[in-house]
Design an enzyme around this catalytic site. Structure first.
Site, PDB file in Angstrom:
ATOM      1  N   ALA A  14       3.292  19.188   5.339  1.00  0.00           N
ATOM      2  CA  ALA A  14       3.386  18.131   6.351  1.00  0.00           C
ATOM      3  C   ALA A  14       4.386  17.052   5.930  1.00  0.00           C
ATOM      4  O   ALA A  14       5.195  16.585   6.743  1.00  0.00           O
ATOM      5  CB  ALA A  14       2.000  17.518   6.590  1.00  0.00           C
ATOM      6  N   CYS A 129      -0.528   6.289   0.686  1.00  0.00           N
ATOM      7  CA  CYS A 129      -0.123   5.928   2.053  1.00  0.00           C
ATOM      8  C   CYS A 129      -0.860   4.696   2.585  1.00  0.00           C
ATOM      9  O   CYS A 129      -0.251   3.817   3.207  1.00  0.00           O
ATOM     10  CB  CYS A 129      -0.326   7.117   2.985  1.00  0.00           C
ATOM     11  N   LYS A 214      -7.618   3.477  -5.376  1.00  0.00           N
ATOM     12  CA  LYS A 214      -6.151   3.512  -5.420  1.00  0.00           C
ATOM     13  C   LYS A 214      -5.579   2.257  -4.771  1.00  0.00           C
ATOM     14  O   LYS A 214      -4.618   1.669  -5.274  1.00  0.00           O
ATOM     15  CB  LYS A 214      -5.626   4.735  -4.648  1.00  0.00           C
ATOM     16  N   HIS A 243      -1.786   6.055  10.263  1.00  0.00           N
ATOM     17  CA  HIS A 243      -2.961   5.308   9.790  1.00  0.00           C
ATOM     18  C   HIS A 243      -2.960   3.908  10.426  1.00  0.00           C
ATOM     19  O   HIS A 243      -1.904   3.283  10.576  1.00  0.00           O
ATOM     20  CB  HIS A 243      -2.892   5.083   8.284  1.00  0.00           C
TER      21      HIS A 243
END
Ligand code: A2P
Length: 336
Positions: A14, A129, A214, A243
């Site tokens: 992806a 991300c 993270k 997102h």
């Protein structure tokens, strides 16, 4: 660096296909592009700038003559092959979490800490991300009115779990709408018309999952500020590739929504999307396929009477700024 030879590791995934489109769209200067993936994809053809390139199997000798290697094939592949690429003389820009917290590896968002690229010893890490999408728009604020505390709630798309998870969202939605049974294979929960807590491992002592941890650690490293206090709740939603995140931010000094807007107005990588009359704010649909982080719903945090806090809703393409675009921007710093 003279015109580099670039390799994409995980080209069929992806993020991999977005590496190709970012390199093409941004006219990344290069001598040659090599595409690497697993043995399953060996011989497959992918198109770059109108020309077909044959995918090769990733092996230990794949990096001879490579100058820049963009990695997005999972943490275990990165752990093994980034050092091999670096040893062969390439700079590995790694999208996995394998090296992000290694003190010898720069963790870079080009809008925030581009100078860190210079410190690399063969590997540069691309941040998580959700971290990129939250903090790219927070940096212009942090620079002038230090952010002391951040509370983030994420609404994460399927793309973060890879191409197979995106397909599972489509297939399970189709099955749901046609009243057919569906057995999840990639995502451990029913995905259609559902949402669930991020499936990374939960730390038993704190109750936070790895994705949430993270966000805390990476933000501190990228901002160079170990005192910023962060709590995140990460949730996967049935959206394909962008997102969204609800952010509550406490600054050192008072800040008004208009001050936030003024700081974000011309900030790189950020776009304000706010139409109060139409109730039109950042949506994953609008964030998908473009590089900016959309920011809106900027308002004073009504739970903080000091006026030091504000709330904001953001949306960003997980595959672009959250992954491939940020990595290609890092590569651009290398060839500058
Ligand atoms: P392949 O398509 O040959 O399996 P995604 O994040 O969308 O799941 O994509 C993962 C990417 O990582 C794909 O390009 C996949 O290639 C690649 N990959 C997975 N396992 C390996 C491996 N053992 N060696 C090289 N590439 C791999």
């Amino acid at each position: 660096m003279s015109l580099p030879v670039v390799a994409v590791v995980g080209a069929t995934g992806a993020v991999g296909v977005e590496f190709l489109s970012c390199l093409e769209q941004r006219k990344f200067p290069m001598k040659e592009l090599r595409l690497l993936a697993s043995a399953r994809s060996k011989g497959k053809k992918m198109t770059f700038k109108g020309t077909e390139i044959t995918v090769e199997e990733l092996t230990e000798s794949s990096f001879q003559g490579v100058d820049i290697a963009l990695f997005s094939a999972g943490g275990s592949i990165s752990k093994k092959f980034c050092p091999i690429a670096a040893k062969a003389g390439a700079v590995a820009v790694d999208n996995s979490s394998a090296f992000r917290m290694d003190p010898t590896v720069p963790l870079v968002i080009p809008e925030i800490n581009p100078e860190a690229v210079k410190l690399h010893k063969g590997i540069i890490a691309n941040p998580n991300c959700s971290t990129i999408i939250a903090i790219t728009p927070l940096w212009p604020i942090h620079r002038v009115n230090r952010i002391k505390r951040l509370i983030a709630s994420t609404y994460q798309a399927a793309s973060g779990a890879g191409a197979a998870a995106m397909q599972e969202l489509i297939d399970s939605t189709h099955a749901y709408l046609h009243n057919q049974p569906f057995e999840p294979k990639i995502i451990p929960h029913p995905y259609a018309f559902n949402l669930f807590s991020h499936t990374s491992k939960i730390d038993a002592a704190t109750g936070y999952n790895e994705e949430e941890i993270k966000m805390v650690k990476e933000t501190r490293k990228i901002f160079g500020d170990n005192d910023i206090r962060i709590s995140a709740t990460c949730v996967r939603v049935p959206v394909l590739r962008a997102h969204s995140e609800a952010l509550t931010v406490e600054c050192e000094r008072a800040i008004t929504p208009d001050e936030v807007r003024a700081l974000l107005k011309n900030a790189p990588g950020v776009k304000i999307v706010e139409d109060i009359e139409k109730n039109y704010f950042p949506m994953p649909k609008d964030a998908s396929g473009q590089g900016d982080i959309l920011c809106g719903r900027i308002r004073t945090d009504s739970s903080d009477p000091t006026g030091h806090s504000f709330c904001m809703f953001v949306a960003g393409d997980q595959l672009l700024k959250g992954a491939a675009l940020n990595a290609v921007q890092i590569a651009e710093l290398l060839v500058k």
